[in-house]
Design a protein around this motif. Sequence first.
Motif, PDB file in Angstrom:
ATOM      1  N   UNK A   1       0.836  -1.210   0.000  1.00  0.00           N
ATOM      2  CA  UNK A   1       0.000   0.000   0.000  1.00  0.00           C
ATOM      3  C   UNK A   1       0.868   1.256   0.000  1.00  0.00           C
ATOM      4  N   UNK A   2       1.977   1.218   0.728  1.00  0.00           N
ATOM      5  CA  UNK A   2       2.905   2.353   0.734  1.00  0.00           C
ATOM      6  C   UNK A   2       3.557   2.498  -0.636  1.00  0.00           C
ATOM      7  N   UNK A   3       3.994   1.380  -1.215  1.00  0.00           N
ATOM      8  CA  UNK A   3       4.589   1.421  -2.555  1.00  0.00           C
ATOM      9  C   UNK A   3       3.619   2.043  -3.554  1.00  0.00           C
ATOM     10  N   UNK A   4       2.349   1.684  -3.451  1.00  0.00           N
ATOM     11  CA  UNK A   4       1.350   2.221  -4.373  1.00  0.00           C
ATOM     12  C   UNK A   4       1.153   3.723  -4.160  1.00  0.00           C
ATOM     13  N   UNK A   5       1.089   4.149  -2.908  1.00  0.00           N
ATOM     14  CA  UNK A   5       0.895   5.576  -2.615  1.00  0.00           C
ATOM     15  C   UNK A   5       2.060   6.411  -3.154  1.00  0.00           C
ATOM     16  N   UNK A   6       3.279   5.918  -2.993  1.00  0.00           N
ATOM     17  CA  UNK A   6       4.452   6.645  -3.489  1.00  0.00           C
ATOM     18  C   UNK A   6       4.492   6.637  -5.023  1.00  0.00           C
ATOM     19  N   UNK A   7       4.126   5.512  -5.620  1.00  0.00           N
ATOM     20  CA  UNK A   7       4.084   5.436  -7.082  1.00  0.00           C
ATOM     21  C   UNK A   7       3.024   6.375  -7.648  1.00  0.00           C
ATOM     22  N   UNK A   8       1.899   6.481  -6.967  1.00  0.00           N
ATOM     23  CA  UNK A   8       0.845   7.390  -7.424  1.00  0.00           C
ATOM     24  C   UNK A   8       1.322   8.839  -7.381  1.00  0.00           C
ATOM     25  N   UNK A   9       2.091   9.187  -6.362  1.00  0.00           N
ATOM     26  CA  UNK A   9       2.607  10.553  -6.257  1.00  0.00           C
ATOM     27  C   UNK A   9       3.611  10.830  -7.380  1.00  0.00           C
ATOM     28  N   UNK A  10       4.471   9.868  -7.673  1.00  0.00           N
ATOM     29  CA  UNK A  10       5.413  10.026  -8.785  1.00  0.00           C
ATOM     30  C   UNK A  10       4.663  10.131 -10.117  1.00  0.00           C
ATOM     31  N   UNK A  11       3.657   9.308 -10.274  1.00  0.00           N
ATOM     32  CA  UNK A  11       2.849   9.317 -11.501  1.00  0.00           C
ATOM     33  C   UNK A  11       2.165  10.672 -11.689  1.00  0.00           C
ATOM     34  N   UNK A  12       1.677  11.226 -10.583  1.00  0.00           N
ATOM     35  CA  UNK A  12       1.020  12.532 -10.630  1.00  0.00           C
ATOM     36  C   UNK A  12       1.989  13.617 -11.095  1.00  0.00           C
ATOM     37  N   UNK A  13       3.267  13.453 -10.742  1.00  0.00           N
ATOM     38  CA  UNK A  13       4.287  14.431 -11.135  1.00  0.00           C
ATOM     39  C   UNK A  13       4.929  14.085 -12.477  1.00  0.00           C
ATOM     40  N   UNK A  14       4.445  13.009 -13.113  1.00  0.00           N
ATOM     41  CA  UNK A  14       4.958  12.553 -14.409  1.00  0.00           C
ATOM     42  C   UNK A  14       6.430  12.177 -14.323  1.00  0.00           C
ATOM     43  N   UNK A  15       6.791  11.572 -13.203  1.00  0.00           N
ATOM     44  CA  UNK A  15       8.154  11.074 -13.002  1.00  0.00           C
ATOM     45  C   UNK A  15       8.123   9.560 -13.140  1.00  0.00           C
ATOM     46  N   UNK A  16       8.825   9.008 -14.115  1.00  0.00           N
ATOM     47  CA  UNK A  16       8.756   7.551 -14.335  1.00  0.00           C
ATOM     48  C   UNK A  16       9.419   6.772 -13.204  1.00  0.00           C
ATOM     49  N   UNK A  17       8.885   5.590 -12.933  1.00  0.00           N
ATOM     50  CA  UNK A  17       9.484   4.723 -11.918  1.00  0.00           C
ATOM     51  C   UNK A  17       9.246   3.267 -12.308  1.00  0.00           C
ATOM     52  N   UNK A  18      10.053   2.394 -11.735  1.00  0.00           N
ATOM     53  CA  UNK A  18       9.885   0.956 -11.931  1.00  0.00           C
ATOM     54  C   UNK A  18       9.635   0.314 -10.576  1.00  0.00           C
ATOM     55  N   UNK A  19       9.132  -0.904 -10.602  1.00  0.00           N
ATOM     56  CA  UNK A  19       8.891  -1.638  -9.362  1.00  0.00           C
ATOM     57  C   UNK A  19       9.680  -2.939  -9.384  1.00  0.00           C
ATOM     58  N   UNK A  20      10.323  -3.251  -8.260  1.00  0.00           N
ATOM     59  CA  UNK A  20      11.050  -4.508  -8.110  1.00  0.00           C
ATOM     60  C   UNK A  20      10.515  -5.216  -6.874  1.00  0.00           C
ATOM     61  N   UNK A  21       9.897  -6.370  -7.091  1.00  0.00           N
ATOM     62  CA  UNK A  21       9.331  -7.135  -5.992  1.00  0.00           C
ATOM     63  C   UNK A  21       9.758  -8.582  -6.054  1.00  0.00           C
ATOM     64  N   UNK A  22       8.940  -9.431  -5.466  1.00  0.00           N
ATOM     65  CA  UNK A  22       9.261 -10.852  -5.371  1.00  0.00           C
ATOM     66  C   UNK A  22       8.163 -11.689  -6.022  1.00  0.00           C
TER      67      UNK A  22
END
Length: 346
Positions: free
Chosen positions: A14-35
């Motif tokens: 849920x934290x990862x999603x909240x931070x990704x949403x904030x980056x997305x809102x600012x149009x800053x690309x990001x990737x996710x690395x999980x398991x």
Amino acid sequence: MIAITGGGTGGHLAIAKALAQELHKRQIPCIYIGSLMGQDKMWFEHSDLFSAVYFLDSTGVVNKRGLAKLTALYRIYKAMRECRRIFARHNVRAVISVGGFSAAGASLATLGSTIKLFIHEQNAISGALNKILSPFATQVFGSFAFPSKNFYRCDYPVRAEFFAKARTRTEIRTILFLGGSQGARAINDLAIALAPSLLERGYRVIHQCGARDEERVREFYAHSGILERVELFAFSPTLIEFLSQSDVCISRAGAGSVWENCANGLPCFFIPYPFAAKDHQYYNALEFANANLAQVCRESSVDSEQILEFLDTLAPRITQVSQTLQGKISPHGAEIIISRILGETT
């Protein structure tokens, strides 16, 4: 490029999603690395928040022994090497770890490189991986106090709907028993014991029991003749609707839950999961109990009378408690975290 890593459980994700949403809102690309383990793929395999997603063969190390521990460590080592290739492929300049075993490979891969590591510690007691890596992080974020020179205390990144559905409770009419996505047998047992007397008092009872225990709980309510009067369900993707309808919540004390309920202005009686790592759920709940905003009781000693006494004691002051809870957290947690990370990486 920024990489977000971590997961395993819904609280981390849920934290990862909240931070990704904030980056997305600012149009800053990001990737996710999980398991490949845990809930990571279920949350993000098809998410449009990320430019790319990676699910590596990693697992937890804590509580493993002998060959199982060696195998887990080797998987983390392989994940770390793979993460370094991923970083080069995407020109990653910062990694945000939200904790959990899913974060091990990418977090460790930052060591000895120019890539900056940022950590979000969700609980009141630091997890094993975060404790090891915190001295190497550019900054550690959290909503509970930590004695660390690179620690920044900030609002928990709670999703906007918990604030949008918030309200000040002025009386106790509806009681919610909340066991989480998997359910909690101890909370189910309390609900079973209490529901008849709560209904007699005129309270409405909502009970989220988890899929594994639903048949047993449903049979009890049916046998007691109150099934039609209790709103029983295993789990709901729109749980916020039940939270917003409730005036008191009886629940576990995972970090996500305590801060989501806080944002919603929902007073709680916390029964921490007794086997949580380092007893962190108890200390999460203690943050609110010490401020006289909640009650916390060990699963081994909780009983129905304590719940009824809590309701009686809370009733005259519920408005003040609900208002104070809402004032304890702002909706800008993710925004603040991302702003500070960008300030350190630009």
